[in-house]
Scaffold this active site. Structure first.
Site, PDB file in Angstrom:
ATOM      1  N   ASP A  34       0.814  -1.229   0.000  1.00  0.00           N
ATOM      2  CA  ASP A  34       0.000   0.000   0.000  1.00  0.00           C
ATOM      3  C   ASP A  34       0.841   1.270   0.000  1.00  0.00           C
ATOM      4  O   ASP A  34       0.306   2.375   0.068  1.00  0.00           O
ATOM      5  CB  ASP A  34      -0.942  -0.003   1.211  1.00  0.00           C
ATOM      6  CG  ASP A  34      -0.180   0.043   2.531  1.00  0.00           C
ATOM      7  OD1 ASP A  34       1.073  -0.071   2.498  1.00  0.00           O
ATOM      8  OD2 ASP A  34      -0.810   0.200   3.585  1.00  0.00           O
ATOM      9  N   GLU A  36       3.210   2.095   2.340  1.00  0.00           N
ATOM     10  CA  GLU A  36       3.835   2.399   3.637  1.00  0.00           C
ATOM     11  C   GLU A  36       5.297   1.963   3.608  1.00  0.00           C
ATOM     12  O   GLU A  36       5.642   0.975   2.955  1.00  0.00           O
ATOM     13  CB  GLU A  36       3.112   1.651   4.766  1.00  0.00           C
ATOM     14  CG  GLU A  36       1.791   2.272   5.148  1.00  0.00           C
ATOM     15  CD  GLU A  36       1.131   1.531   6.304  1.00  0.00           C
ATOM     16  OE1 GLU A  36       1.728   0.590   6.857  1.00  0.00           O
ATOM     17  OE2 GLU A  36      -0.023   1.896   6.625  1.00  0.00           O
ATOM     18  N   HIS A 127      17.219  27.150   2.905  1.00  0.00           N
ATOM     19  CA  HIS A 127      16.538  28.233   2.187  1.00  0.00           C
ATOM     20  C   HIS A 127      16.622  29.548   2.972  1.00  0.00           C
ATOM     21  O   HIS A 127      16.850  30.614   2.397  1.00  0.00           O
ATOM     22  CB  HIS A 127      15.090  27.839   1.921  1.00  0.00           C
ATOM     23  CG  HIS A 127      14.322  28.902   1.232  1.00  0.00           C
ATOM     24  ND1 HIS A 127      14.659  29.368  -0.016  1.00  0.00           N
ATOM     25  CD2 HIS A 127      13.243  29.634   1.624  1.00  0.00           C
ATOM     26  CE1 HIS A 127      13.820  30.327  -0.370  1.00  0.00           C
ATOM     27  NE2 HIS A 127      12.963  30.499   0.611  1.00  0.00           N
ATOM     28  N   LYS A 190      12.082  40.489  -8.130  1.00  0.00           N
ATOM     29  CA  LYS A 190      11.148  39.460  -8.621  1.00  0.00           C
ATOM     30  C   LYS A 190       9.846  39.507  -7.836  1.00  0.00           C
ATOM     31  O   LYS A 190       9.852  39.718  -6.626  1.00  0.00           O
ATOM     32  CB  LYS A 190      11.802  38.079  -8.447  1.00  0.00           C
ATOM     33  CG  LYS A 190      10.909  36.909  -8.793  1.00  0.00           C
ATOM     34  CD  LYS A 190      11.587  35.578  -8.467  1.00  0.00           C
ATOM     35  CE  LYS A 190      11.152  35.016  -7.134  1.00  0.00           C
ATOM     36  NZ  LYS A 190      11.675  33.672  -6.860  1.00  0.00           N
ATOM     37  N   ASP A 220      13.607  25.176  -9.061  1.00  0.00           N
ATOM     38  CA  ASP A 220      12.497  24.224  -9.051  1.00  0.00           C
ATOM     39  C   ASP A 220      11.915  24.160 -10.465  1.00  0.00           C
ATOM     40  O   ASP A 220      12.392  23.398 -11.317  1.00  0.00           O
ATOM     41  CB  ASP A 220      11.471  24.676  -8.008  1.00  0.00           C
ATOM     42  CG  ASP A 220      10.378  23.651  -7.779  1.00  0.00           C
ATOM     43  OD1 ASP A 220      10.293  22.679  -8.546  1.00  0.00           O
ATOM     44  OD2 ASP A 220       9.586  23.810  -6.832  1.00  0.00           O
ATOM     45  N   GLY A 222      12.270  26.401 -12.652  1.00  0.00           N
ATOM     46  CA  GLY A 222      13.213  27.111 -13.537  1.00  0.00           C
ATOM     47  C   GLY A 222      12.745  28.503 -13.919  1.00  0.00           C
ATOM     48  O   GLY A 222      13.514  29.281 -14.486  1.00  0.00           O
TER      49      GLY A 222
HETATM   50  C1  R5P Z   1      12.765  31.257  -3.751  1.00  0.00           C
HETATM   51  O1  R5P Z   1      12.821  32.059  -2.824  1.00  0.00           O
HETATM   52  C2  R5P Z   1      13.887  30.306  -4.030  1.00  0.00           C
HETATM   53  O2  R5P Z   1      15.107  30.805  -3.581  1.00  0.00           O
HETATM   54  C3  R5P Z   1      13.979  30.000  -5.534  1.00  0.00           C
HETATM   55  O3  R5P Z   1      14.269  31.190  -6.228  1.00  0.00           O
HETATM   56  C4  R5P Z   1      12.706  29.399  -6.041  1.00  0.00           C
HETATM   57  O4  R5P Z   1      12.286  28.333  -5.233  1.00  0.00           O
HETATM   58  C5  R5P Z   1      12.898  28.905  -7.473  1.00  0.00           C
HETATM   59  O5  R5P Z   1      11.687  28.390  -7.937  1.00  0.00           O
HETATM   60  P1  R5P Z   1      11.387  28.252  -9.482  1.00  0.00           P
HETATM   61  O6  R5P Z   1      12.578  27.627 -10.132  1.00  0.00           O
HETATM   62  O7  R5P Z   1      10.152  27.405  -9.535  1.00  0.00           O
HETATM   63  O8  R5P Z   1      11.109  29.637 -10.001  1.00  0.00           O
END
Ligand code: R5P
Length: 310
Positions: A34, A36, A127, A190, A220, A222
């Protein structure tokens, strides 16, 4: 001292084990029908200091649960102390309530790791540094900056370098690499109009005719990096390099990078991306195995970890 690996990044664990000349503990980590997770330690570890190596990469929930169950199994097997070595600490992006009625996942995950029985955590480029304060046990947050700095000095020949933070939160990280390379700093303003979407509003600093090096902790989808690189090029940057510690690289990220204006994206092996990135001409992976191995050695010998970064 003994090392145990979870399933998330066995390649890195094997490299760390080679560096330390210490075999990985014989264990069985598998799944019931399942889904687990079942963990069994197949050798005596009573009285040993154990380092369990596990990244919280995709599938993040399974890998987190595996880590917690490994810690629990180690505790119940009478380990003397347990260090959670987490090359990529996931669930870290929600470290405060940005909007009302959200969870703070970084705090919950910290509580889970502590409650499971870890005595110490070792990780790389958290982070946000303040996540260390979510734990009441010692946390060693290692930095990939020296690895990136050495690579940049060797491979980027330009005399006109500027380090760029892709958002305000990344300023400290970009400044650290800038200090290493003796380069100035620019910041991308950003915004996130919706979760997972990023928009560049402005670039603070003059990037015209410069070789830009963007530094970040996570790539993540990009979107952040591809948009930032384009904004820099639009403002006259000569070329754009990118150094990012954790290559989460979800969905179409690798394709996006391949098609982008980025000359080279350098990531580490904190997450095992296997064959996915090997074919991308403009992506390079550097190993953090020696850095992690050296930190483990120092913790084990009770010598300074911070001296690694002097
Ligand atoms: C955000 O504060 C992180 O430092 C990265 O900039 C963010 O997670 C990147 O995400 P993505 O590649 O999806 O834009």
């Amino acid at each position: 001292m003994k090392l145990l690996t979870g399933n998330s990044n066995k390649v890195l664990s094997k490299k760390i084990s080679k560096f330390l000349k210490s075999k990985l503990i014989n264990s069985s980590i598998r799944k019931f029908a399942d889904g687990e997770i079942y963990v069994e330690i197949n050798e005596n570890i009573r009285g040993n200091s154990i380092f369990i190596i596990q990244s919280m990469a995709s599938p993040a929930n399974d890998n987190l649960m595996e880590l917690l169950l490994c810690i629990d199994a180690l505790k119940r097997s009478s380990a003397k102390n347990i260090t959670a070595v987490i090359p990529y600490f996931g669930y870290a992006r929600q470290d405060r309530k940005v909007v009302p009625r959200t969870s703070i996942s970084a705090k919950l995950v910290s509580n889970l790791i502590t409650k499971a029985g870890a005595d110490r955590v070792v990780t790389v480029d958290l982070h946000a540094g303040q996540i260390q304060g979510f734990f009441d046990i010692p946390v060693d947050n290692l930095f990939a900056t020296p690895i990136f700095g050495r690579h940049a000095k060797k491979n980027i020949k330009s005399k006109n370098i500027i380090c760029v933070a892709p958002d305000v939160g990344g300023t400290e990280r970009a400044r650290a690499l800038g200090k290493y390379l003796n380069a100035n700093l620019a910041i991308v303003d950003k915004r996130r109009p919706a979760p997972g979407k990023s928009k560049v509003m402005n670039v603070i600093g003059n990037v015209r005719d410069k070789t830009c090096i963007i530094v970040d902790d996570i790539i993540d989808s990009g979107g952040t990096i591809v948009n930032a690189a384009k904004a820099l090029k639009d403002r006259g940057a000569r070329e754009v390099y990118v150094y990012i510690t954790h290559g989460v690289l979800s969905g179409e990220a690798v394709q996006k990078i391949k098609k982008s204006v980025i000359k080279k994206l350098v990531i580490t092996d904190s997450i095992d991306n296997g064959e996915r990135v090997k074919k991308a001409r403009n992506i390079e992976v550097l190993t953090i195995s020696n850095l992690m191995g050296e930190a483990i050695k120092r913790i084990s010998n009770s010598t300074s970890v911070s001296d690694l970064f002097k």
